[in-house]
Design a protein around this motif. Sequence first.
Motif, PDB file in Angstrom:
ATOM      1  N   SER A 136      -9.390  -5.943  -4.757  1.00 19.32           N
ATOM      2  CA  SER A 136      -9.142  -5.097  -3.514  1.00 19.32           C
ATOM      3  C   SER A 136     -10.158  -5.729  -2.502  1.00 19.32           C
ATOM      4  O   SER A 136      -9.549  -5.653  -1.348  1.00 19.32           O
ATOM      5  CB  SER A 136      -9.594  -3.734  -4.107  1.00 19.32           C
TER       6      SER A 136
ATOM      7  N   PHE B 227       1.596  -3.880   5.312  1.00 18.37           N
ATOM      8  CA  PHE B 227       2.311  -2.859   5.374  1.00 18.37           C
ATOM      9  C   PHE B 227       2.099  -2.041   6.827  1.00 18.37           C
ATOM     10  O   PHE B 227       2.660  -1.022   7.042  1.00 18.37           O
ATOM     11  CB  PHE B 227       1.530  -1.687   4.389  1.00 18.37           C
ATOM     12  N   ASP B 228       1.503  -2.892   7.715  1.00 19.19           N
ATOM     13  CA  ASP B 228       1.381  -2.302   9.161  1.00 19.19           C
ATOM     14  C   ASP B 228       2.957  -2.107   9.857  1.00 19.19           C
ATOM     15  O   ASP B 228       2.890  -1.173  10.311  1.00 19.19           O
ATOM     16  CB  ASP B 228       0.300  -3.340   9.986  1.00 19.19           C
TER      17      ASP B 228
ATOM     18  N   VAL C 228      -3.577   2.619  -5.733  1.00 19.99           N
ATOM     19  CA  VAL C 228      -2.952   2.660  -4.159  1.00 19.99           C
ATOM     20  C   VAL C 228      -4.004   3.169  -3.392  1.00 19.99           C
ATOM     21  O   VAL C 228      -4.025   2.381  -2.313  1.00 19.99           O
ATOM     22  CB  VAL C 228      -1.585   3.617  -4.172  1.00 19.99           C
TER      23      VAL C 228
ATOM     24  N   VAL D 162       0.381   5.471   4.762  1.00 20.72           N
ATOM     25  CA  VAL D 162       0.993   4.241   3.863  1.00 20.72           C
ATOM     26  C   VAL D 162       0.899   4.641   2.251  1.00 20.72           C
ATOM     27  O   VAL D 162       1.732   4.412   1.629  1.00 20.72           O
ATOM     28  CB  VAL D 162       0.620   2.909   4.216  1.00 20.72           C
ATOM     29  N   PRO D 163      -0.287   4.616   1.642  1.00 24.91           N
ATOM     30  CA  PRO D 163      -0.633   4.877   0.391  1.00 24.91           C
ATOM     31  C   PRO D 163       0.390   6.104   0.026  1.00 24.91           C
ATOM     32  O   PRO D 163       1.090   6.256  -1.046  1.00 24.91           O
ATOM     33  CB  PRO D 163      -2.145   5.423   0.373  1.00 24.91           C
TER      34      PRO D 163
ATOM     35  N   GLY E  14      -7.259  -6.667  -0.122  1.00 27.09           N
ATOM     36  CA  GLY E  14      -6.907  -5.297   0.469  1.00 27.09           C
ATOM     37  C   GLY E  14      -6.714  -5.267   2.022  1.00 27.09           C
ATOM     38  O   GLY E  14      -5.622  -4.780   2.162  1.00 27.09           O
ATOM     39  N   GLU E  15      -7.113  -6.253   2.650  1.00 27.75           N
ATOM     40  CA  GLU E  15      -7.034  -6.425   4.103  1.00 27.75           C
ATOM     41  C   GLU E  15      -5.688  -6.947   4.308  1.00 27.75           C
ATOM     42  O   GLU E  15      -4.830  -6.449   5.430  1.00 27.75           O
ATOM     43  CB  GLU E  15      -8.251  -6.967   4.798  1.00 27.75           C
TER      44      GLU E  15
ATOM     45  N   LEU F 107      -3.181  -7.054   2.480  1.00 29.92           N
ATOM     46  CA  LEU F 107      -1.948  -5.825   2.046  1.00 29.92           C
ATOM     47  C   LEU F 107      -1.933  -4.813   2.932  1.00 29.92           C
ATOM     48  O   LEU F 107      -0.701  -4.433   3.563  1.00 29.92           O
ATOM     49  CB  LEU F 107      -2.473  -5.308   0.755  1.00 29.92           C
ATOM     50  N   GLU F 108      -3.128  -4.426   3.693  1.00 25.35           N
ATOM     51  CA  GLU F 108      -2.891  -3.502   4.804  1.00 25.35           C
ATOM     52  C   GLU F 108      -2.222  -4.030   5.953  1.00 25.35           C
ATOM     53  O   GLU F 108      -1.304  -3.466   6.478  1.00 25.35           O
ATOM     54  CB  GLU F 108      -4.342  -2.944   5.156  1.00 25.35           C
TER      55      GLU F 108
ATOM     56  N   LEU G  65      -6.619   0.377  -3.119  1.00 25.81           N
ATOM     57  CA  LEU G  65      -6.222  -0.889  -2.202  1.00 25.81           C
ATOM     58  C   LEU G  65      -6.203  -0.584  -0.947  1.00 25.81           C
ATOM     59  O   LEU G  65      -6.386  -1.327   0.122  1.00 25.81           O
ATOM     60  CB  LEU G  65      -5.144  -1.332  -2.866  1.00 25.81           C
ATOM     61  N   LEU G  66      -5.697   0.666  -0.488  1.00 21.54           N
ATOM     62  CA  LEU G  66      -5.214   0.897   0.909  1.00 21.54           C
ATOM     63  C   LEU G  66      -5.747   2.032   1.654  1.00 21.54           C
ATOM     64  O   LEU G  66      -5.742   2.400   2.458  1.00 21.54           O
ATOM     65  CB  LEU G  66      -3.562   1.310   1.025  1.00 21.54           C
TER      66      LEU G  66
END
Length: 294
Positions: free
Chosen positions: A30, A41-42, A154, A163-164, A34-35, A37-38, A157-158
């Motif tokens: 993460s 999903f932006d 979830v 989004v989560p 993690g960043e 993945l963010e 991570l986010l």
Amino acid sequence: MEFLTEFPSMGRRDLTSLRQAIDETFRSFSRAYGESLENFFDPLLHFLIWFEKLLLGMPWPLFLIIIGGLAWLGSRSWKITVASVLAFVAIGVLGMWEDTMATMAIISVATLVCIVVGIPLGILMARSDRTQSVITPVLDVMQTIPSFVYLIPVVMLLGIGKVPGLLAVCIYAIPPIVRLTNLGIRLVDKDVLEAADAFGASPKQKLLGVQVPLALPNIFAGINQTIMMALSMVVIASMIGVKGLGVPVLRAVSNQYLALGLMNGLAIVALAIIFDRVTQSYGKRLQAYRGQSK
């Protein structure tokens, strides 16, 4: 006897070490990704925010006209159309309009994501027994594992936010559309496929021109079930920062506000009934059309 007495403690120590190793591995993952993945999903987050603002900014008469039009196109029933419009009028009169629009936004986007991901997965399962044997256990886990369990990774991570919550809804709601797409394509009559082969249809033409159209009743049944399961996740998703009708329901449970919980709970039920009746009616019409074409 010494072995029997020492073995449980050794097992507990090994289990504790395994848990610590898993936790540490996930924390490292993460922190490292993690960043990324963010950022991945932006676009989905921006689309969800845009769609929610669109619904909230839309004049209510225009929204009611659109809902009535969609209900009529889907069901071709004046009863369902009028009931859908009256349900949203009641929601507005009772002061739940903003929460309902937020719920409509996340359910619509989640259903769209499930359709975009689920139908291709179902097609892949239908075309390959090996793929089906790999994906089916994953779907079984997604349907049976408690939603609070997969909320943990979830959120780790986010974080907390839209989004989560959207991903949690999608994880819970996607299995029906995958399974029923696979089932619908596998149920297509072999004689029809042989006729398509006789006319020289390519695999792509056979899939898009024969199998998918004939499987549409099953696919829409999957969409119907996906919507129902997404709506059932509204309250749980509110626990990780998703706005909507689930927030007042959660507040009502925490503070024992019976009226608040009933009103917002009934609004969720009304949405579920509207979506269910419209999609079911459209699926039955497709089924009837399929029967006539045969």
